[in-house]
Write an enzyme that holds these catalytic residues in place. Structure first.
Site, short mmCIF file in Angstrom:
data_model
loop_
_atom_site.label_atom_id
_atom_site.label_comp_id
_atom_site.label_asym_id
_atom_site.label_seq_id
_atom_site.Cartn_x
_atom_site.Cartn_y
_atom_site.Cartn_z
N CYS A 11 14.53 -29.70 14.92
CA CYS A 11 13.52 -30.61 15.49
C CYS A 11 12.37 -29.94 14.79
CB CYS A 11 13.35 -30.23 17.11
SG CYS A 11 12.88 -28.69 17.69
N CYS A 85 12.61 -36.51 16.65
CA CYS A 85 11.39 -36.27 15.97
C CYS A 85 11.12 -36.81 14.57
CB CYS A 85 11.16 -34.75 15.94
SG CYS A 85 12.66 -33.99 15.09
N CYS A 89 15.70 -35.20 7.22
CA CYS A 89 16.77 -34.20 6.89
C CYS A 89 17.67 -34.62 5.78
CB CYS A 89 17.73 -34.14 8.23
SG CYS A 89 18.81 -33.12 8.20
#
Length: 135
Positions: A11, A85, A89
């Site tokens: 997160c 969120c 990534c």
């Protein structure tokens, strides 16, 4: 997945949701799973309401520290779970990615964090049943 699976929870601040998820997975799966957590912009410390909510159910995450998300952490993980969120990534083929949409506990009291904690436990139990069932 061969051998023990590694799960990475991500997160933004690595201070609430991802820390609670990591705590639950470690608590419920024990040594059947390797657990990592990280954030794209880690906070200075873990959310005290998250620590309190987890302590209420016997899971101690007080000693954990927010960690920065690294490419290496993603590379060594079999499952990468982001916490609603929208984190950017790193993507690697062959990994399992999930996005869990969960309310952000930042700035909220323990009363507001408890339902988030309980939702995370439910999702963790389902995850364990899939990737590390009791043998």
């Amino acid at each position: 997945m061969t051998g023990k699976p590694t799960v990475l929870f991500v997160c933004v601040h690595n201070a609430g949701r991802s820390q609670m998820a990591a705590g639950w997975l470690q608590h419920l799966a024990g040594d059947r799973v390797d657990v990592l957590s990280a954030g794209s912009a880690p906070a200075d410390s873990i959310n005290p309401a998250a620590v309190e909510a987890m302590a209420e159910v016997g899971v101690d995450i007080a000693a954990q520290q927010p960690k920065v998300l690294t490419t290496e952490a993603v590379q060594v993980s079999d499952v990468v779970i982001t916490m609603g969120c929208g984190d950017a990534c790193p993507f690697f083929p062959g990994k399992r990615y999930e996005d869990w949409e969960l309310d952000d506990p930042a700035g909220r009291g323990v009363e507001a964090v408890r339902p988030i904690r309980d939702e995370i436990r439910t999702r963790i139990e389902a995850l364990i049943a899939e990737i590390a069932p009791n043998v």
